[in-house]
Write a protein that holds these residues in place. Structure first.
Motif, PDB file in Angstrom:
ATOM      1  N   ARG A  72     -38.742   5.058  29.879  1.00 54.72           N
ATOM      2  CA  ARG A  72     -39.849   5.218  30.822  1.00 54.72           C
ATOM      3  C   ARG A  72     -40.500   3.885  31.183  1.00 54.72           C
ATOM      4  O   ARG A  72     -40.862   3.646  32.340  1.00 54.72           O
ATOM      5  N   ALA A  73     -40.660   3.032  30.187  1.00 58.27           N
ATOM      6  CA  ALA A  73     -41.351   1.759  30.433  1.00 58.27           C
ATOM      7  C   ALA A  73     -40.560   0.880  31.398  1.00 58.27           C
ATOM      8  O   ALA A  73     -41.118   0.273  32.316  1.00 58.27           O
ATOM      9  N   ASN A 121     -40.762   2.293  34.921  1.00 57.46           N
ATOM     10  CA  ASN A 121     -42.095   2.094  35.492  1.00 57.46           C
ATOM     11  C   ASN A 121     -42.264   0.672  36.021  1.00 57.46           C
ATOM     12  O   ASN A 121     -42.780   0.455  37.125  1.00 57.46           O
ATOM     13  N   CYS A 127     -38.694  -5.105  28.726  1.00 57.35           N
ATOM     14  CA  CYS A 127     -40.040  -5.011  29.307  1.00 57.35           C
ATOM     15  C   CYS A 127     -40.775  -6.345  29.244  1.00 57.35           C
ATOM     16  O   CYS A 127     -41.570  -6.661  30.140  1.00 57.35           O
ATOM     17  N   LEU A 174     -47.176   1.806  27.833  1.00 51.48           N
ATOM     18  CA  LEU A 174     -45.895   2.269  28.381  1.00 51.48           C
ATOM     19  C   LEU A 174     -44.773   2.147  27.359  1.00 51.48           C
ATOM     20  O   LEU A 174     -43.984   3.080  27.159  1.00 51.48           O
ATOM     21  N   SER A 184     -42.922   5.280  25.382  1.00 45.35           N
ATOM     22  CA  SER A 184     -41.480   5.460  25.546  1.00 45.35           C
ATOM     23  C   SER A 184     -40.787   5.497  24.194  1.00 45.35           C
ATOM     24  O   SER A 184     -39.873   6.306  23.967  1.00 45.35           O
ATOM     25  N   MET A 199     -50.295   9.943  29.101  1.00 42.63           N
ATOM     26  CA  MET A 199     -49.182   9.094  29.490  1.00 42.63           C
ATOM     27  C   MET A 199     -48.046   9.880  30.135  1.00 42.63           C
ATOM     28  O   MET A 199     -47.173   9.294  30.772  1.00 42.63           O
TER      29      MET A 199
END
Length: 285
Positions: A108-109, A112, A191, A256, A260, A284
């Motif tokens: 997810r991070a 995003n 990330c 985030l 995740s 979240m």
């Protein structure tokens, strides 16, 4: 009564002044004035030569110092221009990035941050399913702007091309440079790269250190032992008891990445009885 025993009349008049000697002995000059002058010049000559030599050395040192300063300045300017050129090439050059992820994971991070990056730059997003994938991807990438099998599309006019490949692998992998095969492993580290690419990594050393601590906490939740995972989740619950999000009043990159990690590790069900983590997971989602 008289104050003197004897009175003697002066032999000379009172107006005459007697010159008294200033030297006990007189000796004739054996060398003469010419010899003295020659001796003085003889002893003064080496001193003047020494002064001249010293002045010459000082002039050479000053010239050498000036030369060194000019060379140092020229080298510094060359280094800065080279660094600027390198930075400009790194920023402006065409990037072709490949991200590989297991179809059972939902990073997810990463998604995003890629969506946020696509709103700022012209980015081509495409994805494929590798033959090694044994299951159907758990997430539909078309929701994040990805298109499948873009054959013949123009790539060079894009600021970046991101190719997502679903395949069997233990962790997410990002290949930044296909030529050098530079690989970044793990959702947390990917990330970090994307956050710096967005220019959102804190400039303050203190804030950057705090962010790194929470990113490391996400790594422990994702890949740590059971004991380490429980410790990391306890730390997370303690933080969420003091604020709505890890970052404070609004969600940040640390939220985030940790969310995740909690979701993909399956620990959210285990800690669902903790009201702080439960509320945070709801926000979240």
């Amino acid at each position: 009564m008289s104050t003197a025993m004897y009175h003697v009349k002066p032999l000379h008049g009172t107006t005459h002044v007697q010159d008294l000697p200033t030297c006990m002995y007189h000796m004739k000059n054996q060398s003469g004035p010419d010899v003295v002058n020659k001796g003085t010049s003889h002893f003064a000559s080496p001193v003047s030569e020494l002064v001249k030599r010293q002045e010459c050395i000082i002039e050479k040192l000053e010239a050498l110092q000036s030369r060194i300063s000019s060379l140092t300045s020229a080298a510094s300017q060359h280094h800065e221009s080279k660094a600027d050129l390198k930075d400009s090439r790194d920023i402006n050059c065409f990037k072709d990035v490949v991200i590989a992820c297991s179809p059972t994971l939902h990073p997810r991070a990463i998604l995003n941050l890629l969506t946020k990056l696509a709103t700022r730059h012209s980015i081509l997003l495409t994805y494929y399913v590798h033959s090694s994938a044994t299951s159907k991807p758990c997430h539909d990438l078309s929701r994040n702007g990805f298109e499948m099998n873009l054959v013949g599309s123009c790539r060079t006019d894009k600021w970046m091309v991101i190719t997502w490949i679903w395949k069997e692998c233990n962790e997410c992998e990002m290949i930044v440079s296909p030529v050098r095969q530079t690989k970044i492993v793990g959702e947390v580290n990917i990330c970090r790269y994307l956050t710096r690419l967005l220019g959102e990594y804190p400039e303050s050393p203190v804030a950057a250190t705090v962010l790194d601590q929470w990113l490391d906490n996400a790594s422990i939740i994702a890949r740590g032992s059971n004991t380490k995972q429980n410790e990391a989740l306890s730390k997370l619950a303690q933080r969420l008891s003091m604020s709505r999000y890890i970052a404070g009043n609004t969600a940040g990159i640390e939220d985030l990445v940790n969310f995740s990690a909690v979701s993909n590790s399956g620990l959210s069900d285990k800690w669902k009885n903790n009201k702080h983590i439960k509320q945070w997971c709801t926000l979240m989602s």
